[in-house]
Scaffold this active site. Structure first.
Site, PDB file in Angstrom:
ATOM      1  N   ASP A  14       0.837  -1.202   0.000  1.00 45.23           N
ATOM      2  CA  ASP A  14       0.000   0.000   0.000  1.00 45.23           C
ATOM      3  C   ASP A  14       0.874   1.255   0.000  1.00 45.23           C
ATOM      4  O   ASP A  14       1.687   1.452   0.890  1.00 45.23           O
ATOM      5  CB  ASP A  14      -0.906   0.001   1.238  1.00 45.23           C
ATOM      6  CG  ASP A  14      -2.091   0.942   1.100  1.00 45.23           C
ATOM      7  OD1 ASP A  14      -1.905   2.054   0.564  1.00 45.23           O
ATOM      8  OD2 ASP A  14      -3.193   0.572   1.517  1.00 45.23           O
ATOM      9  N   CYS A  54      -7.237   4.048  -1.962  1.00 46.51           N
ATOM     10  CA  CYS A  54      -7.181   2.586  -2.055  1.00 46.51           C
ATOM     11  C   CYS A  54      -8.369   1.991  -2.787  1.00 46.51           C
ATOM     12  O   CYS A  54      -8.200   1.098  -3.620  1.00 46.51           O
ATOM     13  CB  CYS A  54      -7.097   1.974  -0.657  1.00 46.51           C
ATOM     14  SG  CYS A  54      -5.607   2.409   0.256  1.00 46.51           S
ATOM     15  N   ASP A 327      -1.011  -0.472  -4.741  1.00 44.68           N
ATOM     16  CA  ASP A 327      -2.292   0.077  -5.179  1.00 44.68           C
ATOM     17  C   ASP A 327      -2.118   1.471  -5.774  1.00 44.68           C
ATOM     18  O   ASP A 327      -2.658   1.787  -6.825  1.00 44.68           O
ATOM     19  CB  ASP A 327      -3.318   0.066  -4.045  1.00 44.68           C
ATOM     20  CG  ASP A 327      -2.844   0.723  -2.755  1.00 44.68           C
ATOM     21  OD1 ASP A 327      -1.678   1.173  -2.685  1.00 44.68           O
ATOM     22  OD2 ASP A 327      -3.636   0.773  -1.789  1.00 44.68           O
ATOM     23  N   HIS A 328      -1.349   2.331  -5.116  1.00 37.69           N
ATOM     24  CA  HIS A 328      -1.128   3.698  -5.586  1.00 37.69           C
ATOM     25  C   HIS A 328       0.177   4.197  -4.986  1.00 37.69           C
ATOM     26  O   HIS A 328       0.854   3.475  -4.244  1.00 37.69           O
ATOM     27  CB  HIS A 328      -2.284   4.615  -5.189  1.00 37.69           C
ATOM     28  CG  HIS A 328      -2.648   4.512  -3.739  1.00 37.69           C
ATOM     29  ND1 HIS A 328      -1.820   4.958  -2.727  1.00 37.69           N
ATOM     30  CD2 HIS A 328      -3.727   3.972  -3.115  1.00 37.69           C
ATOM     31  CE1 HIS A 328      -2.363   4.708  -1.554  1.00 37.69           C
ATOM     32  NE2 HIS A 328      -3.521   4.106  -1.755  1.00 37.69           N
TER      33      HIS A 328
END
Length: 517
Positions: A14, A54, A327-328
């Site tokens: 994450d 997210c 995710d990012h």
């Protein structure tokens, strides 16, 4: 290797920036295990997620669809039950897809009771996953396997009564970044807890039975405190300074969206008890945040290595597709911002490494692909490796042929989206007076330019050749009028081409229903 590929390990961390990998030039971060993984596979150096935070990002990863199609535009926005996703597809194929971590999925509320607890969380687990361990901090479920803080209390009595935020707080008690380690010891960290669950899952696999594991780590997501000794793994002197203009007002010509964020984004969302505005952080405080971020990466790298070692020890490497991604990204002080938001590359550029154990991929091991790829490509790649067809509703495409040296499947453009609306914690919040129908922005990024289209605010245009750090808005420059028009037209064509197509490939005919190839 067996004739049919069997196992899939999907590692989803994450908030890990795509430019924070040692083998891609980030000498200040310690990523020896990820670097070793990259030597066995293919690294995609310009890989972009499709949304943030997210919820949107992970939904695109799981469905292979752009945000404009699945419409999970923010955390807390439900995923329409009609959208197929990875776990469902694999379960239909006979797998029992397991999950460690979270998917940040709010279920379709139609048919649920209004007091369903899944509608009170910041994203639950998508259907069809078998949950091994779930990060579920705020709501205190009694099941230890679903609550990190409860698990810590059972194994570390001296932390009994402390929630996750208290465990992650700086040991110094400071309300500003000071370089202190987290209260929690490394052996009781969330990364250690999640890794332990993944190891238990692998050790319980019956020999010869195929498996699929989504192994998720919460880190390097905030709070920006790392347990000792990882908190000081990177010397301050080695850490690059943030990329930003001389003052916040100079960023992108003082665009109204950036002015709003600079005036409202508080430090409290990034460290427990944090005080003040992010835009007002001093240089040394940003350096301390970056040091903690690097420490969280160093620990995550070590934990991922433990899972890879277990797979090797059980003799399963030759039967396991390994995908590592995030995710990012994270702003990390760039442009006077923290978190994942807006339109800058720092929030959307993420890692992607794919290790195909097939001998067909031997020729590409250790290579780095410089063309652009997107998170929507991950699902088709996994399905392709398993011999499964990619649904026609998927916006991505498989990278397996390229991984096996069979041609270039990268892009010359990347697309990502963001919503200015309020999310889970403040769904009614308005930004600049815009209602929820008018809050979206969309980005088209080529090798040379980045175009940012807002529904109800002025656009932005950056010339990435002269301005790679996205400092100067050229949207009102007469010399760039042709480029602005071209980019707007390309974005419109992209949206038309990828518009939702669940049934549009079908047509009634005199001979009955026809499905278009």
């Amino acid at each position: 290797m067996s004739e049919r590929p069997r196992n899939v390990l999907l590692i989803v961390v994450d908030q890990w920036r795509g430019d924070h990998l040692g083998h891609l030039g980030a000498s200040w971060v310690r990523t020896p295990r990820i670097d070793a993984l990259a030597a066995r596979g293919v690294s995609f150096a310009r890989h972009f997620c499709q949304g943030a935070p997210c919820g949107p990002a992970r939904t695109s990863l799981q469905t292979g669809k752009y945000v404009m199609n699945h419409r999970v535009v923010h955390n807390g926005v439900p995923l329409d039950a009609r959208h197929d996703h990875l776990a469902r597809m694999l379960r239909r194929a006979g797998y029992d897809p397991a999950l460690v971590g979270y998917s940040t999925t709010t279920p379709d509320p139609r048919g649920l009771a209004r007091d369903d607890p899944r509608l009170r969380t910041n994203g639950d687990i998508a259907d069809s996953w078998t949950v091994v361990a779930q990060m579920d901090e705020a709501h205190g479920r009694g099941d230890v396997a679903r609550n990190y803080a409860r698990g810590v209390a059972e194994n570390a009595p001296h932390h009994a009564g402390r929630g996750a935020e208290a465990l992650w707080a700086p040991a110094s008690g400071a309300a500003r970044p000071d370089g202190a380690p987290a209260v929690v010891e490394a052996r009781f960290s969330d990364s250690a807890w999640l890794t332990g669950a993944a190891l238990d899952y692998l050790r319980a696999r019956p020999a010869g039975e195929p498996w699929m594991l989504h192994f998720g780590l919460y880190r390097p997501h905030p709070p920006f405190t790392a347990p000792a000794p990882f908190h000081a793994a990177t010397p301050l002197a080695a850490i690059p300074p943030p990329v930003r203009a001389a003052r916040p007002a100079d960023e992108a010509g003082g665009h109204p969206y950036l002015r709003h964020v600079h005036a409202t984004l508080g430090l409290g969302g990034f460290m427990p008890g944090g005080e003040g505005l992010v835009a007002e952080l001093a240089d040394d405080e940003i350096a301390r945040i970056r040091q903690a971020y690097c420490g969280l990466i160093a620990e995550a790298d070590m934990r991922i290595g433990m899972v890879l070692d277990e797979i090797a020890a059980r003799g399963m490497l030759d039967d396991t597709l390994i995908v590592f991604t995030s995710d990012h990204g994270e702003q990390l002080g760039d442009h006077y911002l923290l978190g994942k938001l807006g339109f800058h590359d720092a929030s959307f550029h993420v890692p992607l490494i794919v290790v195909d154990p097939s001998p067909a991929a031997d020729a590409t091991r250790g290579t780095v692909v410089r063309g652009m790829t997107e998170s929507v490509d991950v699902l088709p790649t996994i399905l392709d490796w398993l011999g499964m067809a990619t649904p026609h509703t998927c916006d991505g495409h498989s990278l397996l042929a390229q991984i096996r040296g069979g041609g270039d499947r990268t892009r010359d453009v990347a697309h990502f989206e963001f919503s200015l609306r309020g999310g889970f914690h403040a769904p009614d919040a308005r930004v600049l007076g815009l209602d929820w129908r008018s809050c979206d922005l969309a980005v088209l990024r080529t090798d040379t330019h980045k175009y940012v289209h807002f529904q109800a605010l002025p656009p932005l245009l950056f010339d990435l050749r002269a301005d790679p750090h996205e400092m100067v808005d050229r949207s009102r420059d007469p010399a760039c009028a042709d480029v602005l028009l071209e980019m707007a037209q390309r974005m419109l064509s992209w949206r038309m081409h990828h518009a939702e197509r669940e049934l549009v490939n079908l047509s009634a005919s005199p001979e009955g229903l026809v499905a278009l190839a």
